[in-house]
Design a protein around this motif. Structure first.
Motif, PDB file in Angstrom:
ATOM      1  N   THR A 281       0.807  -1.223   0.000  1.00 37.28           N
ATOM      2  CA  THR A 281       0.000   0.000   0.000  1.00 37.28           C
ATOM      3  C   THR A 281       0.840   1.273   0.000  1.00 37.28           C
ATOM      4  O   THR A 281       0.280   2.369  -0.090  1.00 37.28           O
ATOM      5  CB  THR A 281      -0.920   0.025   1.229  1.00 37.28           C
TER       6      THR A 281
ATOM      7  N   SER B 185       0.376   3.672  -5.362  1.00 41.20           N
ATOM      8  CA  SER B 185       0.962   2.483  -4.766  1.00 41.20           C
ATOM      9  C   SER B 185       0.724   1.261  -5.646  1.00 41.20           C
ATOM     10  O   SER B 185      -0.040   1.300  -6.614  1.00 41.20           O
ATOM     11  CB  SER B 185       0.375   2.246  -3.376  1.00 41.20           C
TER      12      SER B 185
ATOM     13  N   MET C 219      -0.916  -1.223  -4.640  1.00 42.96           N
ATOM     14  CA  MET C 219      -2.320  -1.552  -4.433  1.00 42.96           C
ATOM     15  C   MET C 219      -3.214  -0.735  -5.362  1.00 42.96           C
ATOM     16  O   MET C 219      -4.173  -1.259  -5.933  1.00 42.96           O
ATOM     17  CB  MET C 219      -2.697  -1.293  -2.975  1.00 42.96           C
TER      18      MET C 219
ATOM     19  N   CYS D 218      -5.818  -5.626   3.218  1.00 41.75           N
ATOM     20  CA  CYS D 218      -5.520  -4.183   3.287  1.00 41.75           C
ATOM     21  C   CYS D 218      -6.836  -3.434   3.499  1.00 41.75           C
ATOM     22  O   CYS D 218      -7.196  -2.571   2.683  1.00 41.75           O
ATOM     23  CB  CYS D 218      -4.819  -3.704   2.026  1.00 41.75           C
TER      24      CYS D 218
ATOM     25  N   GLU E 277      -6.886   0.679   3.829  1.00 48.76           N
ATOM     26  CA  GLU E 277      -6.556   1.384   2.589  1.00 48.76           C
ATOM     27  C   GLU E 277      -7.558   1.093   1.474  1.00 48.76           C
ATOM     28  O   GLU E 277      -7.591   1.822   0.477  1.00 48.76           O
ATOM     29  CB  GLU E 277      -5.146   1.015   2.129  1.00 48.76           C
ATOM     30  N   TYR E 278      -8.350   0.039   1.624  1.00 48.38           N
ATOM     31  CA  TYR E 278      -9.267  -0.339   0.543  1.00 48.38           C
ATOM     32  C   TYR E 278     -10.552   0.497   0.558  1.00 48.38           C
ATOM     33  O   TYR E 278     -11.344   0.414  -0.387  1.00 48.38           O
ATOM     34  CB  TYR E 278      -9.620  -1.821   0.656  1.00 48.38           C
TER      35      TYR E 278
END
Length: 405
Positions: free
Chosen positions: A179, A188, A190, A222, A225-226
């Motif tokens: 991330t 990133s 991700m 994650c 951050e998702y």
């Protein structure tokens, strides 16, 4: 027999290992090669002390099967490699690191072949190193990420799907690195992976299921951050379910995409919890258009547990669906006083009139109402037990796996 450690079998382990290694090294018969891989995998999983003496030979002989021309052979070799890696204790770094270095060099050699077999073998070795190599791959994380991003759009579907499957493995191995926005890059790993997978889920019928499953797994590893990807992901899920409904596919014919979508919704619910509530409310009706299935029940159970605010809506829709299957009309709670009044007045509620007319029509079509029960009648008899999912939902009792219809 190996798992039960029968004496007659254990005495022949050395013979079986030597024969299997011989088949891997020189045998051109694919059946024997696959048999050898399977035997070695089972022996490694049984954690036999005597097998530690053959680790070096096994690693050496697995090089060719990992870039074999047959896809099945490469997959079997990867499973055997992972089982063999588990035999080396994590604490014995002096023994473990040389073989991890050997495997990473083999990964690079496969990648340099620039062929389908080479790229696929490199991706498979990467996955096994990430899953069984401990912290060894921390220093090579960036290189493996770049390889996965490079091969995610490769022309061959086997390589392409292996690269997609590697993305959640990378997220699980190091969520922080996955991330983090690297120097010289605007987003990133991700961000690049999720944007690609969301686009793929909208544009590719062939890879839609794999894309949704990968997105769900990334969200699980994650979750914080998702959150910024929740809206586009649920929008892609909604569009996929709407597209299926427009195709008018019979609900009983649950395809790979629908199963993947339902599983992804459950994974997102586990990862995001109540934060998913406002996104899932609009999906509930579309989920039920796929028909009553094990995948739907599993997904609803997870939603009920993780997003408790949706419990009344889930139970109401589920009761309606089961009622329509059994009697052809939505569910109506039992109201004994109203039913008695209707009978005394010589009237019948539209709810039960429709149901009874449907039953009479079905019986007339079968030609025998006394001896041949209709399919709905027969099915209704199987759900009369008080532990059924319908009764539990009607009584507002928590639904468990044991109460599935």
């Amino acid at each position: 027999m190996i798992e039960k450690r029968w004496a007659s079998v254990m005495s022949s382990v050395e013979t079986e290992v030597n024969r299997s290694l011989e088949w891997l090294g020189s045998e051109r018969n694919e059946v024997r090669r696959m048999t050898a891989l399977r035997i070695i995998e089972v022996l490694c999983n049984s954690d036999l002390v005597s097998l530690h003496l053959y680790i070096s030979k096994i690693f050496t002989e697995l090089r060719n099967p990992l870039r074999n021309q047959r896809h099945e052979t490469r997959m079997a070799a990867a499973c055997t490699l992972g089982a063999c890696m588990e035999l080396i204790p994590m604490s014995e770094r002096n023994v473990r690191n040389p073989w991890l270095n050997f495997l990473y060099e083999e990964l690079q050699r496969n990648q340099q072949l620039e062929s389908v077999e080479g790229y696929h073998g490199a991706l498979l070795i990467s996955q096994e190193l990430l899953q069984h190599g401990g912290m060894y791959m921390q220093s090579h994380f960036g290189q493996v990420c770049n390889m996965a991003l490079k091969l995610k759009e490769y022309r061959d579907p086997i390589v392409h799907r292996a690269a997609i499957a590697l993305l959640p493995v990378l997220a699980r191995y190091s969520p922080q690195e996955f991330t983090r926005v690297n120097t010289g890059s605007s987003e990133s790993m991700m961000g690049r992976a999720c944007n690609y997978l969301i686009t793929l889920s909208r544009t590719s019928d062939r890879d839609r299921a794999a894309a949704f499953l990968a997105l769900g797994n990334i969200a699980q590893f994650c979750s914080t951050e998702y959150r910024s990807f929740l809206e586009p992901t649920t929008r892609a899920i909604r569009d996929a379910l709407i597209q299926r409904a427009k195709m008018r596919i019979p609900p009983a014919e649950a395809d790979e995409t629908v199963t993947a979508v339902l599983q992804t919704i459950a994974t997102l619910a586990t990862a995001m919890g109540p934060a998913l509530t406002r996104y899932v409310r609009d999906l509930l009706d579309l989920m039920f258009t796929a028909g009553l299935s094990q995948a739907l029940c599993d997904s609803l159970l997870v939603l009920e547990r993780e997003v408790s605010q949706l419990q009344p809506a889930i139970q109401g829709r589920l009761l309606d669906m089961v009622s329509i299957i059994l009697v052809g009309v939505p569910f109506r709670p039992s109201q004994q006083s109203l039913d008695d009044l209707e009978q005394r007045m010589g009237t019948m509620s539209m709810h039960y009139a429709t149901a009874q007319n449907g039953h009479r029509s079905g019986a007339a079509a079968n030609g025998n109402t006394a001896n041949g029960a209709s399919g709905r009648d027969a099915y209704a008899g199987t759900v009369s037990d008080s532990t059924s999912l319908v009764v539990r939902a009607a009584n507002n009792i928590h639904v468990t796996n044991d109460t599935l219809v």
